[in-house]
Scaffold this motif. Structure first.
Motif, short mmCIF file in Angstrom:
data_model
loop_
_atom_site.label_atom_id
_atom_site.label_comp_id
_atom_site.label_asym_id
_atom_site.label_seq_id
_atom_site.Cartn_x
_atom_site.Cartn_y
_atom_site.Cartn_z
N ALA A 14 22.34 -6.21 16.24
CA ALA A 14 23.70 -6.75 16.35
C ALA A 14 24.03 -7.14 17.79
N SER A 15 23.62 -6.32 18.75
CA SER A 15 23.88 -6.63 20.16
C SER A 15 23.15 -7.89 20.60
N THR A 16 21.97 -8.10 20.05
CA THR A 16 21.22 -9.31 20.36
C THR A 16 21.92 -10.54 19.82
N VAL A 17 22.37 -10.46 18.58
CA VAL A 17 23.08 -11.59 17.97
C VAL A 17 24.34 -11.93 18.75
N ALA A 18 25.01 -10.92 19.26
CA ALA A 18 26.29 -11.13 19.93
C ALA A 18 26.16 -11.58 21.38
#
Length: 473
Positions: free
Chosen positions: A118-122
């Protein structure tokens, strides 16, 4: 499902002007260069800077065909979403074949909703997204003792980033330990040799300083007592400050710490070691994209650890398995609340601030193929059609014909709001004139006002208002 969620989040962040030149703009410039049949040059890193002199990531070239058809930063964001989502397939399939539908659901959901992904996507786009599915398939093959497949999926990691050769080396060592000694030894050698070649030969050859700029400083390297004292201090550097311990706990918590029961967790050691020995604080925590490649390793180790209770020879084994799956599910649900994916449930995510339209009105005045020095949040909205640099970036001369900034809500990178105001004053003294100002977005051009002609349409000189800010929540 996860592909749709990842795409929705990253696209909405981009539409709300919450992506950045560092890093989405940099990678788009590289992919755009590949699509045009050129070397991966990024003006954001410096005049004529070849990104192969920063990180060895030729895997980016695989996006060139799609980018030629859809020349947009959205292409990179959608591709990243797809690559990250694909990793769900081998992990959940392995869990299903080995332990049934419930285990597959827990594993697939746990990985897909994990904070590392999720942190990568964001946070914009990063080349590491290519490594995530490769590792998922390789770990799955290792767990099923398909040694050739494991090596085959691992070797392309050398084309994603230079440090991943160390992960290939560990995969090879695992194969030699548990399976084919010859294949494992060869894989380990290729992995180590590949990383050394990329770090000490290939990258310096493309770097303007003929060096590997990320060798940098690691904790303890500069200790007063010299290198020996630094080496003695390394064990403490791996667990201090407390942020590193928190990261480890959050890494293992979604698997109810059962991943530790699998030797596959050894594959996480190279990434954890270089991150925790780094002196750059963001490497230690859970933000950004740094933990993405750890997620398929952890959940692969989780599935592998479940084998200890197969084929469920006793009531206690079945109870332990159910308890582990229940705790894993509970931790996944608990951690989603603080995950960037939770933004999808926030109505604000689906509202485009009025200032975004103002920003695009001003950017539309910049002609295609122009040279532009832009604010960090505005860069990725121009890199598909202009040559863009980051306004105010140190050591990069201001040679662009256009300057565009957010004077109302400056991001504070690469310089403070005060320094940015001073830099704008210096630009005006150097021959730049204000040609448009809309809701705080300021456009300057290096020409006289009499010679300026808007390439598309003119807009009134809107003064600063108190409308919703972009990038401030």
């Amino acid at each position: 499902m996860f592909f749709a969620l990842y795409t929705a989040l990253s696209v909405r962040l981009h539409q709300r002007l919450l992506t950045t030149g560092y890093d989405l703009g940099i990678f788009e410039q590289a992919v755009r260069s590949y699509a045009q049949g050129r070397a991966p040059v990024s003006a954001l890193k410096g005049p004529g800077f070849n990104l192969l002199g920063d990180h060895f990531s030729p895997a980016l070239a695989s996006l060139a065909p799609a980018y030629r058809i859809f020349p947009s930063p959205m292409t990179l964001l959608v591709a990243q979403a797809a690559l990250l989502a694909v990793a769900v397939v081998p992990l959940s399939r392995w869990a299903y074949q080995a332990h049934g539908r419930t285990a597959a659901l827990v594993t697939g959901t746990g990985y897909g909703a994990s904070w590392g992904i999720a942190s990568t996507v964001a946070f914009d786009f990063h080349e590491i997204c290519f490594a995530v599915p490769l590792l998922a398939f390789s770990v799955t093959a290792l767990g099923n003792e398909r040694w050739r497949a494991a090596a085959g999926w691992a070797l392309p990691l050398l084309l994603v980033k230079e440090d991943l050769g160390l992960t290939v080396m560990v995969i090879g060592a695992y194969i030699a330990w548990q399976g084919s000694r010859r294949l494992g030894t060869a894989t380990a050698f290729v992995g180590l040799a590949g990383s050394l070649l990329e770090i000490f030969v290939i990258i310096p050859a493309f770097n303007p300083d003929h060096s590997y700029s990320h060798s940098g400083s690691f904790a303890g390297a500069g200790s007063p007592g010299g290198s020996l004292l630094g080496l003695l201090h390394l064990p403490m550097d791996l667990i201090t400050p407390q942020t590193k311990v928190i990261t480890l706990v959050l890494l293992l918590a979604p698997t109810a710490f059962m991943a530790l029961r699998s030797p596959l967790m050894l594959l996480a050691l190279p990434t954890l070691c270089w991150r925790f020995l780094s002196e750059y604080p963001p490497h230690w925590g859970t933000s950004h994209h740094y933990s993405a490649i750890l997620m398929p390793v952890v959940f692969g180790a989780f599935v592998h650890s479940l084998n200890r209770w197969a084929p469920y020879s006793s009531t206690q084994d079945r109870r332990t398995l159910r308890t582990g799956l229940a705790i894993s599910s509970a931790m996944t649900v608990l951690l989603i609340a603080g995950s960037p994916l939770s933004q999808l449930a926030d109505p604000v995510t689906w509202q485009t601030p009025p200032r975004a339209a103002a920003a695009h009105r001003v950017m539309d005045l910049i002609p295609d193929n122009a040279t532009v020095a832009a604010a960090n949040r505005l860069v990725p909205h121009l890199t598909d059609r202009c040559t863009v640099t980051l306004f105010g970036f140190p050591d990069i001369p201001l040679t662009a014909d256009w300057i565009i900034v957010d004077a109302k809500y400056p991001m504070g990178f690469p310089m403070s709001a005060q320094d940015e105001s001073h830099a704008l004053d210096q630009a005006r003294l150097g021959g730049y004139y204000t040609v448009a100002q809309d809701n705080g977005f300021l456009l300057l051009h290096r020409t006289t006002p009499d010679h300026f002609t808007a390439p598309h349409r003119t807009t009134p000189d809107h003064r600063l208002t108190s409308r919703d800010s972009v990038g401030v929540t």
